[in-house]
Structure formats: structure tokens, C-alpha cells
Design an enzyme around this catalytic site. Sequence first.
Site, short mmCIF file in Angstrom:
data_model
loop_
_atom_site.label_atom_id
_atom_site.label_comp_id
_atom_site.label_asym_id
_atom_site.label_seq_id
_atom_site.Cartn_x
_atom_site.Cartn_y
_atom_site.Cartn_z
CE LYS A 27 -2.05 -0.97 3.86
NZ LYS A 27 -1.33 -2.22 4.13
CD GLU A 94 0.67 2.50 8.43
OE1 GLU A 94 -0.38 1.88 8.68
OE2 GLU A 94 1.77 1.95 8.21
#
Length: 191
Positions: A27, A94
Site C-alpha cells: 500500500k 496508515e
Amino acid sequence: MDTWSQHLVPRDTGWIEVICGCMFSGKTEELIRRMRRAQIARQNVAVFKPRIDTRFSSDHIVSHSDQSLVSHAVQHATEIPPLTKNAQVIGIDEAQFFDESLVSVCEELANQGKRVIVAGLDQDYRGRPFSPIPSLLAVAEYITKTLAICMVCGNPADRTQRKTQQHDLVVIGAKDIYEARCRHCFEPPNE
Ligand code: ZN
């Protein structure tokens, strides 16, 4: 190719892109790649991450493969808009460590005409939807789900297996505590 660029690129408006998946699925790498391409296109970029994530560096986002990008660490999502006045492209890493207010912050920025790219875990260690990513998926124009490789069988993996017996929602760690697992090999914790 970026997911969004397979489509018409929006004009005269902002939008939200979400990059989600389990740990070790790339990611942050994908977020860094998109931000770098925006920089090459001479766009003003700003990158943010929650202050809770101190795994690697306090003023960079760093992928597990050691790519990094300068970022601001903020305590709360509402601190982001005042820091993005000149930014055309905003990256947030995050995202699962922010609360639901991140959703209205992203909407506000996209409504101002900015491109907002959010990366985060979509499932927690129990395999359940991890707020605020589910709500972000609902309002995003473009969604990328990144898959890791199951550490047990080698299948594509979308779950994060916690290898310790801790039951807190947030336990910061990397390969020491977590591994990627597929649906078949994932073992939900006993609670
Ligand atoms: Zn497996």
C-alpha cells in the site's frame, strides 16, 4: 498504470483515491509511487501520517521495501486541511489510525479541487472492517485493493494474521508480529 488513469481523468474537480489491503501488500509503496509521479508532473504535494505510527521515521512515510517520502506526522485528521493550502495532491498513509473525521476531511479537500490519495488497512487483525477505511471506500471515486502473498500457502492474501496473543486493536509491529494470510489460512483470534 494507475487505476484512475484507466478512466477519464477528472477536470475542474478533486477526487478521492483509496489504496487498501492487508499488511505487506504494498500500500505505502503504491502511495509513494503515485506521489512521486505527481512530483515529476511538477504538482505541489503534501504527505501525512498519524503520529501513532513511529515504526520507522517520524517525518517520512517508509514502505516495507524501504522507499520513503517526506511527510507530516499529525495527531488528528482535522490538522490536515490548514497544512494543505498550496497542495494539489495530498497523500495520507496508515489511514486506519485516524478516526472517522478523516472521511469529512478527505471530502472537504476533494471538494476544494484537490486529488486525495489515502492508503490504509481495510481489515483489522480479526479480519473485520477497519474504520475509517470502509466509509472512505463509500465516498472514493477510485479504489485499489492490494494483495500480499500468503505466508502459509502462497495464494494471494488479503488478511493480516497477528502472531502474538495481544488483543488490543492497535499493536504496532511488522514481520515480528504480523504476517499476510489468505482467506483459507487466516486463523481469527479466539476472543
Ligand atoms: Zn494461504
